[in-house]
Design a protein around this motif. Sequence first.
Motif, PDB file in Angstrom:
ATOM      1  N   GLU A  40     -43.453  14.230 -78.287  1.00 34.35           N
ATOM      2  CA  GLU A  40     -42.197  14.833 -78.736  1.00 34.35           C
ATOM      3  C   GLU A  40     -41.862  15.919 -77.706  1.00 34.35           C
ATOM      4  O   GLU A  40     -42.540  16.932 -77.617  1.00 34.35           O
ATOM      5  N   VAL A  67     -29.783  17.026 -79.067  1.00 36.77           N
ATOM      6  CA  VAL A  67     -30.294  18.159 -78.285  1.00 36.77           C
ATOM      7  C   VAL A  67     -31.090  17.614 -77.100  1.00 36.77           C
ATOM      8  O   VAL A  67     -32.154  17.027 -77.293  1.00 36.77           O
ATOM      9  N   GLN A  85     -39.387  18.656 -76.101  1.00 36.92           N
ATOM     10  CA  GLN A  85     -38.284  19.516 -76.515  1.00 36.92           C
ATOM     11  C   GLN A  85     -37.872  20.550 -75.473  1.00 36.92           C
ATOM     12  O   GLN A  85     -36.766  21.070 -75.526  1.00 36.92           O
ATOM     13  N   GLY A 114     -38.329  25.303 -79.537  1.00 34.79           N
ATOM     14  CA  GLY A 114     -39.247  24.261 -79.981  1.00 34.79           C
ATOM     15  C   GLY A 114     -40.452  24.168 -79.068  1.00 34.79           C
ATOM     16  O   GLY A 114     -40.617  24.974 -78.152  1.00 34.79           O
ATOM     17  N   THR A 122     -21.590  15.570 -84.145  1.00 32.52           N
ATOM     18  CA  THR A 122     -23.025  15.745 -83.944  1.00 32.52           C
ATOM     19  C   THR A 122     -23.401  15.436 -82.502  1.00 32.52           C
ATOM     20  O   THR A 122     -23.056  14.371 -81.981  1.00 32.52           O
ATOM     21  N   LEU A 126     -28.166  23.617 -86.366  1.00 34.41           N
ATOM     22  CA  LEU A 126     -29.235  22.737 -85.894  1.00 34.41           C
ATOM     23  C   LEU A 126     -29.732  21.882 -87.051  1.00 34.41           C
ATOM     24  O   LEU A 126     -30.058  22.398 -88.121  1.00 34.41           O
ATOM     25  N   VAL A 156     -31.678  26.913 -79.110  1.00 36.29           N
ATOM     26  CA  VAL A 156     -32.614  25.997 -79.758  1.00 36.29           C
ATOM     27  C   VAL A 156     -34.018  26.275 -79.219  1.00 36.29           C
ATOM     28  O   VAL A 156     -34.227  26.314 -78.004  1.00 36.29           O
ATOM     29  N   THR A 196     -35.266  13.006 -84.314  1.00 35.18           N
ATOM     30  CA  THR A 196     -34.967  13.957 -83.251  1.00 35.18           C
ATOM     31  C   THR A 196     -34.020  15.034 -83.765  1.00 35.18           C
ATOM     32  O   THR A 196     -33.438  14.920 -84.840  1.00 35.18           O
ATOM     33  N   ARG A 197     -33.857  16.069 -82.939  1.00 39.34           N
ATOM     34  CA  ARG A 197     -32.991  17.176 -83.334  1.00 39.34           C
ATOM     35  C   ARG A 197     -31.564  16.961 -82.839  1.00 39.34           C
ATOM     36  O   ARG A 197     -31.331  16.276 -81.845  1.00 39.34           O
ATOM     37  N   ASP A 201     -34.681  22.343 -75.240  1.00 42.23           N
ATOM     38  CA  ASP A 201     -34.548  23.694 -75.772  1.00 42.23           C
ATOM     39  C   ASP A 201     -33.691  24.571 -74.866  1.00 42.23           C
ATOM     40  O   ASP A 201     -33.487  24.274 -73.693  1.00 42.23           O
ATOM     41  N   ALA A 216     -31.894  17.903 -88.178  1.00 49.80           N
ATOM     42  CA  ALA A 216     -32.812  16.834 -87.767  1.00 49.80           C
ATOM     43  C   ALA A 216     -32.147  15.497 -88.033  1.00 49.80           C
ATOM     44  O   ALA A 216     -31.581  15.273 -89.105  1.00 49.80           O
ATOM     45  N   GLU A 217     -32.188  14.614 -87.051  1.00 47.45           N
ATOM     46  CA  GLU A 217     -31.677  13.262 -87.217  1.00 47.45           C
ATOM     47  C   GLU A 217     -32.745  12.425 -87.900  1.00 47.45           C
ATOM     48  O   GLU A 217     -33.794  12.128 -87.309  1.00 47.45           O
TER      49      GLU A 217
END
Length: 297
Positions: free
Chosen positions: A221, A171, A223, A203, A168, A113, A201, A121-122, A174, A115-116
């Motif tokens: 945000e 996500v 998730q 969050g 990549t 996992l 995942v 974002t994840r 979750d 972070a972009e």
Amino acid sequence: FDSSNQTVTLKVSPTTLDIGNSVTVEWTVNSDEYTPQNDWIALYDGRQDNPHKYLSYQWTNAGGADKKGTLKFSAPSQYGNYRFCYLKDQSYTVVAHSDDFTVKPQYTLSTKLVAEEEEGTRAIQVTFEKKSGNQHPTAWIGMYSPSASLTQFQTYEWLSKATDNTITFPVPKDGEWIFRLFPERTFIGAYVPVAECSITVNGNDVLKLSFENTQTFVEYEIQTVDPASDQVWIGLYFEDSENYKEYRRFKRISGPGKGKITFKTPIHKGTYNARLFARGAPTPVQTSNSIDVPDAL
């Protein structure tokens, strides 16, 4: 097939190979009381229990009485598990069978996992390593939810698009995500993965409400739900409102899970909050902080 009789043993090498490669079966007669005569070895699908339905065969000694030997076969043209059976005297009587061997390329998959940085974002990085097998120019990796069938991937990517053997995936939300590697492009027929891994995942959804003069802002945000498929929307409410239909403003969210939306500030004085909804449910997934809006803005 019954293999309790150890009159003959079969040993297969290699135990994993790709389509079109050679597999060797070594046979040994362990009993002095058994004399081979017109015996043969046949190749079967690992699920097959009818000795008449072999895929290919060879005679063990062309009518001789050898007690041991080796034979070489070509691997079948479809991925799966297979086995060899030793049959006696031109009959369909199975004396022994080998352990199953597998026809497929060998890959390993691992996930991480990350972070972009550009979008905040994840994402999940999936790294693959090829251990053995043919070249597969149309190999791909699919991303799945646990309940999805092999044809119901969330998204996919070709291995040829990888950087340093890594692909990549964003996500969507979750939960558990499963990644499966397929060596061939599939238009019709069965989807046959040759490697698989999963990652869970976790969050939280975040809503932050603020206003400035005639504009009210909701930074979000998301998730735990997927804006692309879960019918996500955000509504602006009086804080004491208990009916989800009594929103003062609302907007649907279908793009990235992180962003900012703007409402016209309500004209009525009061305390407001923002609420996140999904999947048509009347109960909010998340509620923002509250703000006081003065009269006559």
